[in-house]
Design a protein around this motif. Structure first.
Motif, PDB file in Angstrom:
ATOM      1  N   ASP A 359      17.184  43.918 -64.523  1.00  0.00           N
ATOM      2  CA  ASP A 359      16.362  44.330 -63.383  1.00  0.00           C
ATOM      3  C   ASP A 359      15.007  44.739 -63.940  1.00  0.00           C
ATOM      4  O   ASP A 359      14.867  45.821 -64.529  1.00  0.00           O
ATOM      5  N   PRO A 360      13.969  43.917 -63.776  1.00  0.00           N
ATOM      6  CA  PRO A 360      12.662  44.214 -64.370  1.00  0.00           C
ATOM      7  C   PRO A 360      11.807  45.163 -63.543  1.00  0.00           C
ATOM      8  O   PRO A 360      10.604  45.289 -63.792  1.00  0.00           O
ATOM      9  N   PRO A 465       1.441  38.532 -71.768  1.00  0.00           N
ATOM     10  CA  PRO A 465       2.657  38.605 -70.925  1.00  0.00           C
ATOM     11  C   PRO A 465       3.757  39.414 -71.601  1.00  0.00           C
ATOM     12  O   PRO A 465       4.026  39.237 -72.801  1.00  0.00           O
ATOM     13  N   ALA A 466       4.364  40.339 -70.878  1.00  0.00           N
ATOM     14  CA  ALA A 466       5.419  41.186 -71.429  1.00  0.00           C
ATOM     15  C   ALA A 466       6.634  40.354 -71.806  1.00  0.00           C
ATOM     16  O   ALA A 466       6.939  39.338 -71.168  1.00  0.00           O
ATOM     17  N   GLN A 467       7.333  40.807 -72.843  1.00  0.00           N
ATOM     18  CA  GLN A 467       8.546  40.133 -73.281  1.00  0.00           C
ATOM     19  C   GLN A 467       9.760  40.753 -72.597  1.00  0.00           C
ATOM     20  O   GLN A 467       9.934  41.972 -72.618  1.00  0.00           O
ATOM     21  N   TYR A 502      -1.465  35.678 -66.281  1.00  0.00           N
ATOM     22  CA  TYR A 502      -0.734  34.739 -65.418  1.00  0.00           C
ATOM     23  C   TYR A 502      -1.735  33.940 -64.579  1.00  0.00           C
ATOM     24  O   TYR A 502      -1.803  34.090 -63.350  1.00  0.00           O
ATOM     25  N   PRO A 503      -2.518  33.073 -65.206  1.00  0.00           N
ATOM     26  CA  PRO A 503      -3.581  32.357 -64.483  1.00  0.00           C
ATOM     27  C   PRO A 503      -3.051  31.387 -63.436  1.00  0.00           C
ATOM     28  O   PRO A 503      -3.797  30.973 -62.544  1.00  0.00           O
ATOM     29  N   GLU A 504      -1.778  31.020 -63.533  1.00  0.00           N
ATOM     30  CA  GLU A 504      -1.220  30.058 -62.586  1.00  0.00           C
ATOM     31  C   GLU A 504      -0.906  30.689 -61.225  1.00  0.00           C
ATOM     32  O   GLU A 504      -0.608  29.970 -60.259  1.00  0.00           O
ATOM     33  N   LYS A 518       7.666  35.010 -62.965  1.00  0.00           N
ATOM     34  CA  LYS A 518       8.102  35.298 -64.339  1.00  0.00           C
ATOM     35  C   LYS A 518       9.620  35.218 -64.459  1.00  0.00           C
ATOM     36  O   LYS A 518      10.146  34.719 -65.460  1.00  0.00           O
ATOM     37  N   ALA A 519      10.333  35.711 -63.445  1.00  0.00           N
ATOM     38  CA  ALA A 519      11.798  35.650 -63.483  1.00  0.00           C
ATOM     39  C   ALA A 519      12.281  34.211 -63.566  1.00  0.00           C
ATOM     40  O   ALA A 519      13.168  33.884 -64.366  1.00  0.00           O
TER      41      ALA A 519
END
Length: 974
Positions: A359-360, A465-467, A502-504, A518-519
């Motif tokens: 759960d992020p 971007p976070a890992q 997250y340019p997309e 991201k998920a």
């Protein structure tokens, strides 16, 4: 009355004792019928209940039968005498989930000797009461809802109320300890948090059997001085962190807890009143406290002396199951029940030990707690099936620790919430052991420091971007923060960093969209070899199915994944006045790996209430969700035609025919009737015009306001209208200057725009010069409210100035009116518009008009038919307006009611004429046909072929015959 009730129920108990053996199949129905008679009904059927109610199975294949369903009151599921009702909770919950609309509030499990009563609206995991049959005549209060005139039930196991009180008690102590006015000074917040979390575990442990009974209470009683509290309570925490049992008699029997939480035992010198608050907390029954809601309630109680848990919202477990069920339970359940051999069950059991869940946006761990609990139940079910197949396994004796809290991971930006989440998961283990009657050891607690991280889930400290940890499944409830609130809430630097990482994802996407994207990218694919991997379920804003949020998130998901269960719109229990969407998906497009696909949609429908019932969430459900099994769910969380591939049509944009109305910007431009009459005159007609908003259009139509619109005249030309210019100088100019000063003082990004407007202060904020030019050459135009359930098209005099709450179409002919008022245009609007409020949508020039294909080369007769049908709609509407108070809004709401209505007939005839002009089939989906036409027109434009634009088709003979003279608002004078 009370004596009579008790006598009837006592007679029922005697009758059961004399006549019922407890056979589920043969005696359940007669038992239930007599039960209803005992509660004052003539019988089950007379009360309106149904025996053997058909309920679709969870996989959508086949039908199950619920023993009794009495909507919206109760579902009863009977089992044979002596049966352990714990085993049948899942079946009852699954039935309850699918009994919509009118889902029963209560569920009863009964084995002829005992009634287990559930109220899933308030408490999902445990019965709110258990009543033995022999006690029914005295303890009927918990079944008060069964009477013909229902009585509010009184439950003996209201765990939500217990949890709220416990959270309040402990939070009160914490608030006192950190209070800046505390005598002797406040305790540092980190130290206080560590202390209160260790105390929280101790209180739970004492009441759930992993600390000696009354040990905490006894130690608190022995605290006579501040040094005592430091030594005695601190000593307990030390003992809980000692691998070998301490010889000190005070702590005899205290086992090693570990868990990381006690690595640094907290030692505080507490004041006498603070010890008293802890004593009060220790007197609560912590075994009844629900961990899945405690963390949220506790956290909401901190920091303010007057803030209490009873006023806080928590995410309801039933809502959490809308993610955990489809994403975790259903895939496992399908494989477990489908396994035909002991070998396959062992493989699944082995797979379960390395199954990982993240759960992020974990908060205090509510989602992960329920995920852990459900996975432990699934593990127990595997062992039950092993026993069924082999006959040699005894699941009640097996020590199975394959599923542990170390398989669950959480990330949250709030460090204290993360610590609460760890505690929640630690407690979960012991509660699962007790529920499932297994011999797994509760201690030592799992150390979860590596599993739960206090960090930003999107970017690291370097802006990368976070890992996230490697996992099979991702669940959660990311922050509800719209794109427009992101910079004010999080700051420009943070937002820019996230967008760079997250340019997309489009800049106008809501915050939660980053979690969705991201998920999906982080998950492994779901494959034939590992069908349990690659599942996700997230709660999002309603906007995730619209516009740029949809483009950044769910559009990306469906390119390589499949949405398997979704809720398009529901109120969320975790926040006040928030409506959400829910998406559960699998990272695969392979049909053989996709289970049944289920779409839940919101209904707004009056329910049937019984005497004495409330219409709120605490009463019977008057609006809620219904589901249907569908072939697919698109990124708009709909099974209808997906319009995401529609093209913008150049012929609809050039020349421009659809406009948002003018924006005055300042109240001084708008005049009431008295002021307009005083300063206006025949010479001012060119710049003082009747002014109309969408609300005024739909209400009982009348012009009450006028607007000063100098257009693009310069200051010299405007000043020639002496009185009107003077009015603007007095009432507009000061406001324009003040707005600029405020923008400059706050550093607003509106400074440039405010400064530009000051240079032309006598002109409207947005003049809409194109609209002025377009309306100048026609006697009337079509207008509708921009925010509406359904666009209601009205011909307005070109003398009327539409406000920015109006949509103006520079089209004067009856054919165009018919096309815009017709059913196909409404369907296109409905699926293309952005939700403004729960029931209304906003008309979008870009998303609706500029993409809407008009009939291509319709026959002249079809054009005339549409025009004539449109005239009949206006005529029928005018007749209705003469008979109905409330204006157009009231007239169109009558169309939603059953019964004959001349306007309804006229609209139906118009819809048929429009369909004929398009050449569409009424047997095929309108949106599918419109989308196909949109793509054809776009392709013709690209190849240079001629197309038919909005308006009267080119070459139509005698186009003037299609322009009648009816309109409203002409000759309006103050």
């Amino acid at each position: 009355m009370e004596t009579e009730r008790a006598k009837r129920l006592a007679d029922f108990v005697k009758w059961v004792s004399a006549n019922i053996l407890g056979d589920e199949k043969g005696e359940a129905q007669v038992f239930l019928d007599r039960l209803f008679q005992a509660f004052g009904h003539a019988g089950v059927k007379e009360a309106g209940a149904t025996l053997e109610e058909r309920v679709k199975k969870a996989d959508g294949k086949g039908t199950s039968f619920a023993d009794l369903v009495w909507k919206p009151v109760v579902l009863v599921e009977m089992k044979k005498r002596g049966e352990d009702l714990t085993r049948h909770y899942r079946q009852a919950f699954d039935y309850w989930t699918r009994l919509v609309p009118g889902r029963p509030r209560y569920v009863i499990l009964c084995n002829f000797d005992e009634f287990w009563v559930y109220d899933f609206d308030t408490q999902m995991d445990a019965p709110v009461d258990r009543i033995r049959l022999c006690d029914l005549s005295e303890r009927w209060g918990a079944l008060g809802f069964l009477f013909p005139t229902p009585l509010k039930p009184i439950f003996g196991n209201d765990q939500v109320a217990i949890t709220r009180k416990a959270a309040d008690q402990l939070a009160h102590c914490f608030n006192r300890i950190v209070d800046k006015n505390r005598p002797g000074g406040p305790v540092d917040r980190p130290d206080a948090q560590r202390f209160v979390l260790q105390m929280l575990v101790a209180l739970f442990a004492e009441d759930i059997g992993i600390l000696p009974r009354y040990r905490v209470a006894q130690l608190l009683d022995d605290c006579k001085t501040r040094q005592d509290s430091r030594d005695l309570i601190g000593g307990l925490f030390e003992a809980m962190n000692t691998p070998k049992k301490t010889p000190d008699d005070r702590y005899q029997g205290v086992d090693y807890f570990n868990g990381g939480l006690f690595a640094e035992p907290a030692r505080l010198e507490l004041r006498f009143d603070e010890v008293g608050l802890l004593k009060a907390a220790s007197r609560e029954d912590w075994s009844q406290v629900r961990p899945e809601i405690f963390g949220t309630l506790f956290e909401h109680s901190l920091g303010q002396q007057e803030r209490h848990a009873f006023g806080a919202h928590f995410t309801h477990p039933t809502d959490i199951m809308k993610i955990v069920g489809p994403t975790i339970v259903d895939p496992w359940h399908k494989l477990i029940e489908g396994a035909g051999t002991l070998k396959r069950l062992r493989e699944l059991w082995q797979r379960m030990q390395d199954y990982r869940v993240l759960d992020p946006a974990c908060g205090s761990g509510n989602f992960l707690y329920i995920a852990y609990r459900e996975l432990k139940r699934l593990e127990a079910r595997i062992l039950e099936r092993m026993t069924d197949i082999s006959g040699s396994y005894d699941s009640s004796q097996m020590i199975f620790g394959f599923v542990s809290s170390r398989q669950f991971f959480g990330i949250d930006i709030n460090p204290f919430a993360v610590e609460l989440a760890k505690v929640t998961m630690m407690i979960a283990r012991k509660l699962a052991i007790d529920e499932l009657h297994i011999t797994e050891h509760a201690l030592p607690l799992d150390n979860l420091d590596d599993n739960f991280k206090a960090a930003d889930a999107l970017i690291d400290e370097h802006g990368n971007p976070a890992q996230w940890p490697r996992v099979d499944v991702i669940i959660g409830n990311p922050p509800f923060l719209g794109a427009k609130r992101l910079k004010p809430e999080r700051g420009t630097a943070y937002v820019n960093a996230v967008r760079r990482a997250y340019p997309e994802i489009p800049g106008m996407a809501d915050y939660c969209v980053y979690w969705i994207r991201k998920a999906h990218d982080h998950l492994p694919p779901c494959t034939q070899k590992d069908p349990l991997a690659g599942h996700a379920g997230l709660v999002g804003t309603q906007n995730i199915r619209n516009n740029q949020s949809r483009v950044g998130g769910l559009d990306h998901v469906v390119r390589s994944g499949t949405i398997v269960e979704a809720v398009d719109n529901q109120p969320w229990s975790g926040e006040a006045n928030v409506h959400v969407s829910i998406a559960n998906w699998v990272k695969t497009k392979k049909a053989e790996l996709i289970p049944s696909i289920r779409l839940w949609t919101r209904i707004n429908k009056s329910g049937t209430k019984r005497q004495g019932e409330s219409g709120t969430r605490d009463g019977w459900e008057t609006e809620g969700l219904v589901f249907r099994d569908v072939a697919s769910i698109n990124s708009a969380l709909s099974d209808e035609t997906d319009l995401s591939t529609k093209a913008t049509l150049q012929c609809n944009r050039d020349p421009k025919r659809c406009f948002q109305g003018k924006i005055p910007g300042y109240n001084g431009f708008v005049l009431d009737r008295q002021t307009a009459k005083r300063i206006g005159g025949s010479e001012s007609d060119a710049v003082m015009r009747p002014y109309l908003t969408g609300r005024e259009l739909l209400a009982e139509f009348r012009i009450d306001r006028w607007i000063i619109d100098f257009g693009n005249r310069d200051i010299n030309e405007a000043s020639a209208f002496r009185l009107l210019f003077a009015h603007c100088q007095e009432h507009v100019l000061p406001s324009v200057e003040q707005a600029l000063r405020e923008a400059e003082s706050t550093g607003s990004d509106m400074v440039t725009a405010r400064r530009e407007h000051l240079s032309r202060w006598w002109q409207l904020w947005n003049r809409r010069d194109e609209l002025t030019v377009a309306l100048k050459g026609i006697p009337r135009y079509i207008g509708c409210s921009r925010v509406t359930r359904r666009p209601v098209m009205v011909f307005l005099s070109s003398a009327i100035c539409p406000s920015d709450a109006m949509q103006a179409f520079a089209l004067a002919d009856d054919y165009s009116f018919g096309i815009l008022q017709g059913g196909p245009h409404f369907e296109w609007f409905r699926k293309s518009s952005k939700l403004k409020v729960e029931s209304d949508m906003r008309y979008s020039v870009r998303d609706v008009f500029e993409t809407y294909p008009w009939p291509q080369s319709p026959a002249d007769a079809r054009v005339r038919d549409v025009a004539e049908a449109g005239r009949r709609v206006r005529s029928a509407r005018d007749e209705s307006l003469m008979k109905t108070e409330g204006g157009l809004r009231a007239v169109y709401r009558l169309l939603e009611l059953p019964g004959k209505n001349p306007l309804k007939d006229a609209q139906k005839a118009l819809d048929e004429a429009v369909m004929a002009a398009y050449g569409f089939s009424i047997k095929k989906d309108i949106l599918t046909q419109l989308l196909a036409l949109n793509l054809v027109v776009a392709e013709r434009e690209r190849s240079g072929e001629p197309v038919t634009p909005p308006g009267i088709p080119p070459g139509y003979p005698n186009a003037k015959s299609l322009v009648s003279n009816d309109c409203i608002g002409d000759n309006q004078k103050p």
